[in-house]
Design a protein around this motif. Structure first.
Motif: not given
Length: 438
Positions: A429-435
Protein backbone atom coordinates in the motif's frame (compact mmCIF):
# COMPACT_ATOMS: atom_id res chain seq x y z
CA UNK A 1 44.96 -15.19 23.75
CA UNK A 2 47.66 -15.37 21.15
CA UNK A 3 47.84 -12.44 18.77
CA UNK A 4 49.55 -12.16 15.44
CA UNK A 5 50.38 -9.04 13.53
CA UNK A 6 48.14 -8.07 10.62
CA UNK A 7 49.70 -9.50 7.46
CA UNK A 8 50.01 -7.34 4.40
CA UNK A 9 49.96 -9.42 1.25
CA UNK A 10 50.99 -8.42 -2.21
CA UNK A 11 48.13 -7.01 -4.24
CA UNK A 12 46.41 -9.65 -6.33
CA UNK A 13 46.77 -9.10 -10.07
CA UNK A 14 43.08 -8.89 -10.97
CA UNK A 15 43.34 -6.81 -14.11
CA UNK A 16 39.60 -6.26 -14.32
CA UNK A 17 39.51 -4.85 -10.79
CA UNK A 18 42.81 -3.31 -9.71
CA UNK A 19 44.52 -0.75 -11.93
CA UNK A 20 47.82 1.28 -11.73
CA UNK A 21 49.40 3.97 -13.91
CA UNK A 22 51.19 7.25 -13.64
CA UNK A 23 49.23 10.30 -12.63
CA UNK A 24 48.77 12.96 -15.26
CA UNK A 25 50.44 16.17 -14.15
CA UNK A 26 48.49 19.23 -13.15
CA UNK A 27 49.80 22.58 -12.05
CA UNK A 28 49.83 23.10 -8.32
CA UNK A 29 51.27 26.56 -8.07
CA UNK A 30 49.39 29.39 -6.43
CA UNK A 31 50.60 32.29 -8.54
CA UNK A 32 50.37 33.62 -12.10
CA UNK A 33 53.24 35.16 -14.05
CA UNK A 34 52.23 38.36 -15.84
CA UNK A 35 53.64 39.50 -19.18
CA UNK A 36 56.05 41.69 -17.25
CA UNK A 37 57.40 38.74 -15.30
CA UNK A 38 55.79 39.66 -11.96
CA UNK A 39 53.91 36.97 -10.07
CA UNK A 40 50.35 37.59 -8.95
CA UNK A 41 48.47 35.40 -6.47
CA UNK A 42 45.73 33.29 -7.96
CA UNK A 43 42.21 34.26 -7.03
CA UNK A 44 40.85 32.06 -4.27
CA UNK A 45 37.98 29.78 -5.27
CA UNK A 46 35.69 28.26 -2.64
CA UNK A 47 33.31 25.35 -3.01
CA UNK A 48 31.40 23.11 -0.62
CA UNK A 49 31.43 19.32 -0.60
CA UNK A 50 29.20 16.69 1.02
CA UNK A 51 29.16 12.91 1.17
CA UNK A 52 27.56 10.09 3.13
CA UNK A 53 29.62 10.18 6.32
CA UNK A 54 27.98 7.41 8.34
CA UNK A 55 31.03 5.18 7.96
CA UNK A 56 34.04 6.57 9.90
CA UNK A 57 36.64 4.95 7.61
CA UNK A 58 35.16 6.57 4.50
CA UNK A 59 34.80 9.91 6.28
CA UNK A 60 38.45 9.82 7.33
CA UNK A 61 39.68 8.74 3.88
CA UNK A 62 37.78 11.48 2.04
CA UNK A 63 38.77 14.13 4.57
CA UNK A 64 42.44 13.16 4.13
CA UNK A 65 42.12 13.49 0.34
CA UNK A 66 40.50 16.91 0.68
CA UNK A 67 43.31 18.07 2.96
CA UNK A 68 45.98 16.79 0.55
CA UNK A 69 44.28 18.55 -2.35
CA UNK A 70 44.13 21.90 -0.56
CA UNK A 71 47.80 21.62 0.37
CA UNK A 72 48.62 21.10 -3.31
CA UNK A 73 46.16 23.81 -4.41
CA UNK A 74 46.27 26.60 -1.80
CA UNK A 75 44.11 28.80 -4.03
CA UNK A 76 41.16 26.36 -3.80
CA UNK A 77 39.30 26.21 -0.48
CA UNK A 78 36.94 23.29 0.13
CA UNK A 79 34.28 23.51 2.80
CA UNK A 80 33.52 20.00 4.06
CA UNK A 81 29.89 20.16 5.17
CA UNK A 82 29.45 16.46 5.90
CA UNK A 83 29.00 15.25 9.44
CA UNK A 84 28.64 11.89 11.17
CA UNK A 85 24.98 11.34 11.90
CA UNK A 86 22.52 8.54 12.43
CA UNK A 87 19.99 10.28 10.19
CA UNK A 88 19.50 9.09 6.63
CA UNK A 89 21.79 10.72 4.08
CA UNK A 90 18.95 11.42 1.65
CA UNK A 91 16.96 13.21 4.36
CA UNK A 92 20.06 15.21 5.30
CA UNK A 93 20.54 16.34 1.69
CA UNK A 94 16.89 17.34 1.43
CA UNK A 95 17.30 19.45 4.56
CA UNK A 96 20.42 21.14 3.16
CA UNK A 97 18.49 21.93 -0.02
CA UNK A 98 15.50 23.27 1.92
CA UNK A 99 17.68 25.79 3.78
CA UNK A 100 19.53 26.85 0.63
CA UNK A 101 22.77 25.00 1.45
CA UNK A 102 22.81 22.29 -1.21
CA UNK A 103 26.52 21.46 -1.70
CA UNK A 104 28.49 22.39 -4.81
CA UNK A 105 30.06 18.94 -5.13
CA UNK A 106 28.00 16.19 -3.59
CA UNK A 107 28.02 12.42 -3.38
CA UNK A 108 24.69 11.46 -4.92
CA UNK A 109 23.09 8.07 -4.31
CA UNK A 110 19.59 8.89 -5.54
CA UNK A 111 20.60 10.13 -8.97
CA UNK A 112 17.21 9.80 -10.65
CA UNK A 113 15.55 11.96 -8.02
CA UNK A 114 18.15 14.74 -7.96
CA UNK A 115 18.60 14.77 -11.74
CA UNK A 116 14.83 14.96 -12.30
CA UNK A 117 14.61 17.80 -9.79
CA UNK A 118 17.30 19.73 -11.68
CA UNK A 119 19.65 19.75 -8.68
CA UNK A 120 22.65 18.22 -10.47
CA UNK A 121 24.16 18.40 -13.96
CA UNK A 122 25.81 15.83 -16.19
CA UNK A 123 29.38 14.87 -15.38
CA UNK A 124 31.62 17.17 -17.47
CA UNK A 125 32.77 15.38 -20.63
CA UNK A 126 36.46 15.84 -19.81
CA UNK A 127 36.06 13.59 -16.77
CA UNK A 128 34.28 10.69 -18.46
CA UNK A 129 37.56 9.27 -19.76
CA UNK A 130 38.73 8.54 -16.21
CA UNK A 131 36.25 5.71 -15.63
CA UNK A 132 35.12 2.30 -16.74
CA UNK A 133 31.52 1.17 -17.08
CA UNK A 134 29.61 4.33 -16.16
CA UNK A 135 25.87 3.65 -15.71
CA UNK A 136 23.55 6.14 -17.37
CA UNK A 137 20.30 7.62 -16.12
CA UNK A 138 18.01 8.90 -18.86
CA UNK A 139 20.86 8.39 -21.32
CA UNK A 140 23.26 10.63 -19.40
CA UNK A 141 26.16 10.16 -16.97
CA UNK A 142 25.72 12.18 -13.78
CA UNK A 143 28.29 10.72 -11.38
CA UNK A 144 32.00 10.12 -10.89
CA UNK A 145 31.82 6.82 -8.92
CA UNK A 146 33.94 6.88 -5.77
CA UNK A 147 34.44 3.11 -5.98
CA UNK A 148 32.85 -0.06 -7.28
CA UNK A 149 30.26 -1.58 -4.94
CA UNK A 150 32.07 -3.91 -2.55
CA UNK A 151 30.65 -7.28 -1.50
CA UNK A 152 29.20 -7.70 1.97
CA UNK A 153 29.55 -10.80 4.08
CA UNK A 154 30.17 -12.29 7.48
CA UNK A 155 33.15 -10.84 9.36
CA UNK A 156 33.86 -13.31 12.14
CA UNK A 157 36.17 -13.71 15.12
CA UNK A 158 38.46 -16.67 14.54
CA UNK A 159 38.85 -17.08 18.30
CA UNK A 160 35.07 -17.23 18.76
CA UNK A 161 34.69 -19.86 16.05
CA UNK A 162 37.47 -21.94 17.60
CA UNK A 163 35.94 -21.64 21.06
CA UNK A 164 32.59 -22.89 19.71
CA UNK A 165 34.25 -25.78 17.89
CA UNK A 166 33.49 -24.41 14.43
CA UNK A 167 36.08 -25.82 12.05
CA UNK A 168 34.30 -25.40 8.71
CA UNK A 169 32.73 -22.34 7.11
CA UNK A 170 29.04 -22.78 6.24
CA UNK A 171 28.22 -24.12 2.80
CA UNK A 172 24.51 -23.27 3.08
CA UNK A 173 22.37 -20.82 5.04
CA UNK A 174 21.12 -23.74 7.13
CA UNK A 175 24.71 -24.52 8.18
CA UNK A 176 25.13 -20.85 9.08
CA UNK A 177 22.13 -21.10 11.42
CA UNK A 178 23.73 -24.17 13.01
CA UNK A 179 26.83 -22.06 13.70
CA UNK A 180 24.67 -19.54 15.56
CA UNK A 181 23.42 -22.33 17.83
CA UNK A 182 26.98 -23.41 18.58
CA UNK A 183 28.00 -19.86 19.48
CA UNK A 184 25.03 -19.42 21.81
CA UNK A 185 25.77 -22.79 23.41
CA UNK A 186 29.09 -21.43 24.71
CA UNK A 187 27.48 -18.20 25.94
CA UNK A 188 28.35 -15.91 23.04
CA UNK A 189 26.18 -13.33 21.26
CA UNK A 190 26.31 -14.51 17.64
CA UNK A 191 25.79 -11.25 15.70
CA UNK A 192 26.18 -7.53 16.33
CA UNK A 193 23.88 -5.14 14.44
CA UNK A 194 24.21 -1.34 14.51
CA UNK A 195 20.68 -0.43 13.43
CA UNK A 196 20.58 2.94 15.17
CA UNK A 197 22.05 4.00 11.82
CA UNK A 198 19.19 3.00 9.52
CA UNK A 199 21.48 2.16 6.59
CA UNK A 200 23.11 -0.63 8.63
CA UNK A 201 19.81 -2.49 8.86
CA UNK A 202 19.79 -2.57 5.08
CA UNK A 203 22.78 -4.90 4.92
CA UNK A 204 20.70 -7.78 6.27
CA UNK A 205 17.45 -6.74 4.57
CA UNK A 206 19.14 -6.78 1.19
CA UNK A 207 21.05 -9.99 1.88
CA UNK A 208 17.72 -11.82 2.02
CA UNK A 209 16.10 -9.81 -0.78
CA UNK A 210 19.00 -10.60 -3.10
CA UNK A 211 18.90 -14.31 -2.23
CA UNK A 212 15.15 -14.74 -2.63
CA UNK A 213 14.21 -12.01 -5.13
CA UNK A 214 16.89 -10.19 -7.13
CA UNK A 215 19.06 -13.23 -7.83
CA UNK A 216 16.21 -14.68 -9.88
CA UNK A 217 14.55 -11.46 -11.02
CA UNK A 218 16.76 -8.33 -11.25
CA UNK A 219 13.78 -6.41 -12.70
CA UNK A 220 11.54 -7.09 -9.71
CA UNK A 221 11.37 -3.40 -8.74
CA UNK A 222 10.07 -2.43 -12.19
CA UNK A 223 7.48 -5.20 -12.03
CA UNK A 224 6.41 -4.03 -8.57
CA UNK A 225 5.93 -0.48 -9.85
CA UNK A 226 3.78 -1.93 -12.66
CA UNK A 227 1.86 -3.98 -10.04
CA UNK A 228 2.87 -7.26 -11.69
CA UNK A 229 4.40 -8.59 -8.46
CA UNK A 230 3.72 -7.97 -4.78
CA UNK A 231 5.52 -7.77 -1.47
CA UNK A 232 3.11 -10.47 -0.35
CA UNK A 233 4.45 -12.92 -2.96
CA UNK A 234 6.04 -16.05 -1.53
CA UNK A 235 9.65 -15.06 -2.34
CA UNK A 236 9.47 -11.69 -0.57
CA UNK A 237 7.59 -13.13 2.40
CA UNK A 238 10.26 -15.84 2.66
CA UNK A 239 13.04 -13.24 2.55
CA UNK A 240 11.47 -11.15 5.30
CA UNK A 241 10.64 -14.24 7.35
CA UNK A 242 14.34 -15.20 7.27
CA UNK A 243 15.20 -11.65 8.30
CA UNK A 244 12.70 -11.58 11.17
CA UNK A 245 13.67 -14.98 12.56
CA UNK A 246 17.38 -14.15 12.56
CA UNK A 247 16.83 -10.86 14.37
CA UNK A 248 14.59 -12.44 16.98
CA UNK A 249 17.12 -15.11 17.92
CA UNK A 250 20.72 -14.30 16.99
CA UNK A 251 21.52 -10.56 17.18
CA UNK A 252 22.62 -8.42 20.13
CA UNK A 253 19.80 -7.29 22.41
CA UNK A 254 20.50 -3.59 21.92
CA UNK A 255 20.68 -3.72 18.13
CA UNK A 256 18.22 -0.87 17.67
CA UNK A 257 20.23 1.49 19.88
CA UNK A 258 23.68 0.42 18.64
CA UNK A 259 25.52 2.72 16.23
CA UNK A 260 27.22 1.33 13.15
CA UNK A 261 30.55 2.74 14.38
CA UNK A 262 30.25 0.70 17.61
CA UNK A 263 30.13 -2.65 15.83
CA UNK A 264 33.89 -3.01 15.24
CA UNK A 265 34.74 -2.59 18.94
CA UNK A 266 31.95 -4.95 19.96
CA UNK A 267 33.41 -7.58 17.65
CA UNK A 268 37.02 -7.15 18.76
CA UNK A 269 36.10 -7.02 22.46
CA UNK A 270 34.26 -10.33 22.25
CA UNK A 271 30.80 -8.89 22.92
CA UNK A 272 29.70 -10.51 19.65
CA UNK A 273 31.21 -13.17 17.43
CA UNK A 274 30.21 -11.90 13.99
CA UNK A 275 29.25 -8.83 12.01
CA UNK A 276 27.51 -8.71 8.62
CA UNK A 277 28.98 -5.76 6.73
CA UNK A 278 31.32 -4.73 3.93
CA UNK A 279 35.03 -4.46 3.28
CA UNK A 280 35.18 -0.87 4.59
CA UNK A 281 34.94 -2.34 8.10
CA UNK A 282 38.32 -4.08 7.87
CA UNK A 283 40.30 -0.93 8.64
CA UNK A 284 38.01 -0.06 11.55
CA UNK A 285 38.52 -3.53 13.02
CA UNK A 286 42.30 -3.28 12.68
CA UNK A 287 42.24 0.16 14.29
CA UNK A 288 40.15 -1.13 17.20
CA UNK A 289 42.55 -4.05 17.77
CA UNK A 290 45.56 -4.48 15.44
CA UNK A 291 46.09 -8.03 16.65
CA UNK A 292 42.51 -9.20 16.26
CA UNK A 293 42.22 -12.35 14.14
CA UNK A 294 39.20 -12.41 11.90
CA UNK A 295 37.94 -13.85 8.64
CA UNK A 296 35.46 -12.90 5.93
CA UNK A 297 33.14 -14.96 3.75
CA UNK A 298 30.06 -14.53 1.58
CA UNK A 299 27.02 -15.95 3.33
CA UNK A 300 25.46 -18.62 1.06
CA UNK A 301 21.72 -18.98 0.50
CA UNK A 302 19.73 -22.08 1.38
CA UNK A 303 20.91 -23.92 -1.73
CA UNK A 304 24.55 -22.97 -1.18
CA UNK A 305 24.69 -20.26 -3.86
CA UNK A 306 26.61 -17.08 -3.08
CA UNK A 307 25.04 -13.75 -4.05
CA UNK A 308 26.63 -10.41 -3.18
CA UNK A 309 26.29 -6.69 -3.75
CA UNK A 310 28.66 -5.83 -6.57
CA UNK A 311 27.05 -4.30 -9.67
CA UNK A 312 27.94 -0.76 -10.74
CA UNK A 313 25.27 1.83 -10.02
CA UNK A 314 24.83 5.53 -10.83
CA UNK A 315 26.26 6.95 -7.62
CA UNK A 316 29.23 9.18 -6.84
CA UNK A 317 30.48 12.77 -7.07
CA UNK A 318 28.00 15.03 -8.86
CA UNK A 319 28.22 18.72 -9.68
CA UNK A 320 25.29 20.79 -8.48
CA UNK A 321 23.33 22.76 -11.06
CA UNK A 322 23.95 25.96 -9.10
CA UNK A 323 27.73 25.44 -8.97
CA UNK A 324 27.77 24.67 -12.69
CA UNK A 325 26.70 28.27 -13.35
CA UNK A 326 30.04 29.49 -11.92
CA UNK A 327 32.89 28.82 -14.37
CA UNK A 328 35.70 29.27 -11.83
CA UNK A 329 33.99 27.04 -9.28
CA UNK A 330 33.32 24.39 -11.94
CA UNK A 331 36.97 24.34 -13.00
CA UNK A 332 38.07 24.02 -9.36
CA UNK A 333 35.71 21.10 -8.84
CA UNK A 334 36.96 19.38 -12.00
CA UNK A 335 40.52 19.84 -10.73
CA UNK A 336 39.56 18.21 -7.42
CA UNK A 337 37.93 15.24 -9.16
CA UNK A 338 41.03 14.67 -11.30
CA UNK A 339 43.15 14.83 -8.15
CA UNK A 340 40.86 12.51 -6.20
CA UNK A 341 41.11 9.78 -8.86
CA UNK A 342 44.82 10.21 -9.65
CA UNK A 343 46.80 7.03 -8.76
CA UNK A 344 48.58 8.22 -5.60
CA UNK A 345 45.71 9.89 -3.71
CA UNK A 346 43.16 7.40 -5.02
CA UNK A 347 45.20 4.39 -3.91
CA UNK A 348 45.45 5.92 -0.41
CA UNK A 349 41.71 6.52 -0.37
CA UNK A 350 40.94 2.95 -1.45
CA UNK A 351 43.41 1.49 1.04
CA UNK A 352 41.67 3.42 3.82
CA UNK A 353 38.31 1.81 3.04
CA UNK A 354 39.45 -1.44 1.38
CA UNK A 355 37.61 -0.29 -1.73
CA UNK A 356 37.51 -1.41 -5.35
CA UNK A 357 38.59 1.16 -7.97
CA UNK A 358 36.20 2.57 -10.55
CA UNK A 359 38.90 4.11 -12.76
CA UNK A 360 40.50 2.90 -15.96
CA UNK A 361 43.93 3.53 -14.47
CA UNK A 362 45.45 0.56 -12.68
CA UNK A 363 45.49 1.13 -8.93
CA UNK A 364 47.24 -1.16 -6.47
CA UNK A 365 47.50 -1.22 -2.71
CA UNK A 366 48.47 -3.88 -0.19
CA UNK A 367 45.66 -6.15 0.89
CA UNK A 368 45.15 -8.67 3.67
CA UNK A 369 43.56 -12.09 3.45
CA UNK A 370 40.06 -10.71 4.10
CA UNK A 371 40.22 -8.25 1.20
CA UNK A 372 41.67 -10.90 -1.06
CA UNK A 373 38.63 -13.04 -0.32
CA UNK A 374 36.40 -10.12 -1.34
CA UNK A 375 38.35 -9.70 -4.58
CA UNK A 376 37.95 -13.40 -5.34
CA UNK A 377 34.20 -13.05 -4.91
CA UNK A 378 34.12 -10.16 -7.36
CA UNK A 379 36.17 -12.12 -9.91
CA UNK A 380 34.17 -15.36 -9.55
CA UNK A 381 31.63 -15.75 -12.41
CA UNK A 382 29.60 -18.19 -10.29
CA UNK A 383 28.92 -15.52 -7.67
CA UNK A 384 25.83 -13.46 -8.55
CA UNK A 385 26.40 -9.69 -8.35
CA UNK A 386 23.37 -7.58 -7.48
CA UNK A 387 22.29 -4.26 -5.94
CA UNK A 388 20.38 -3.15 -2.89
CA UNK A 389 16.69 -2.32 -3.24
CA UNK A 390 17.32 1.44 -3.54
CA UNK A 391 20.40 1.32 -5.78
CA UNK A 392 18.65 0.21 -8.96
CA UNK A 393 17.81 2.86 -11.51
CA UNK A 394 15.74 3.48 -14.63
CA UNK A 395 12.58 1.37 -14.65
CA UNK A 396 13.82 -0.36 -11.47
CA UNK A 397 14.00 2.85 -9.47
CA UNK A 398 11.91 2.80 -6.30
CA UNK A 399 10.31 5.94 -4.79
CA UNK A 400 13.10 7.89 -3.03
CA UNK A 401 11.50 7.79 0.43
CA UNK A 402 10.42 4.15 0.34
CA UNK A 403 13.67 2.55 1.49
CA UNK A 404 13.78 4.25 4.89
CA UNK A 405 10.05 3.76 5.39
CA UNK A 406 10.42 0.05 4.59
CA UNK A 407 13.35 -0.45 6.95
CA UNK A 408 11.41 1.20 9.79
CA UNK A 409 8.41 -0.99 9.01
CA UNK A 410 10.62 -4.05 9.38
CA UNK A 411 11.94 -2.80 12.72
CA UNK A 412 8.36 -2.54 13.94
CA UNK A 413 7.60 -6.02 12.60
CA UNK A 414 10.44 -7.51 14.64
CA UNK A 415 9.70 -5.61 17.84
CA UNK A 416 5.98 -6.48 17.77
CA UNK A 417 6.45 -10.01 16.42
CA UNK A 418 4.12 -8.97 13.61
CA UNK A 419 2.76 -11.24 10.92
CA UNK A 420 5.10 -11.02 7.91
CA UNK A 421 2.35 -11.19 5.27
CA UNK A 422 0.33 -8.50 7.02
CA UNK A 423 3.37 -6.21 7.13
CA UNK A 424 4.10 -6.90 3.46
CA UNK A 425 0.51 -5.85 2.69
CA UNK A 426 1.33 -2.54 4.33
CA UNK A 427 4.48 -2.30 2.20
CA UNK A 428 2.40 -2.78 -0.95
CA UNK A 429 0.00 0.00 0.00
CA UNK A 430 2.77 2.43 0.89
CA UNK A 431 4.77 1.63 -2.24
CA UNK A 432 1.74 2.36 -4.46
CA UNK A 433 1.05 5.58 -2.57
CA UNK A 434 4.62 6.81 -3.02
CA UNK A 435 4.68 5.86 -6.70
CA UNK A 436 1.53 7.92 -7.22
CA UNK A 437 2.93 10.88 -5.25
CA UNK A 438 6.15 10.81 -7.28
Amino acid sequence: MQRKQWMRLQAVPLAAILLLTACRGHGTGNSLVTSGGAAEPKKEVHFSIAYAAGDPATKQAIAATIEAFMQAHPDIIIQDSSELSSSAYLDWLKLKDAVGEFPDLVEIRDTDAFASAGKIVELPSGLLELFDNLPQVNGKVWNAPLFVSAPQGIIYSKQAYARAGITRLPQTYGEFLDIQKKLKAVGMTPLVVGAKDIFHLGFWVNKFLIDEVYDKDPDWNAKRTAKQVSFTDHNVVQAMTNFKELFQTDVNEGWLSTNDNQTASMLTSGKAAQLYSGTWMFSQIEEADPGFEYGFYALPDRSGKRNVVGLPSPTGWSLSAEAAKDTEKTEAIKEFIRFFFAPEPYSKFLAGINGLPSTKEKITYDTGEQMQEALKLMADPDVTKSLMINNWWGDNLIPPDFRNWFYKLLEEMILTDGDVTEYMNRADREYDRQVQDN
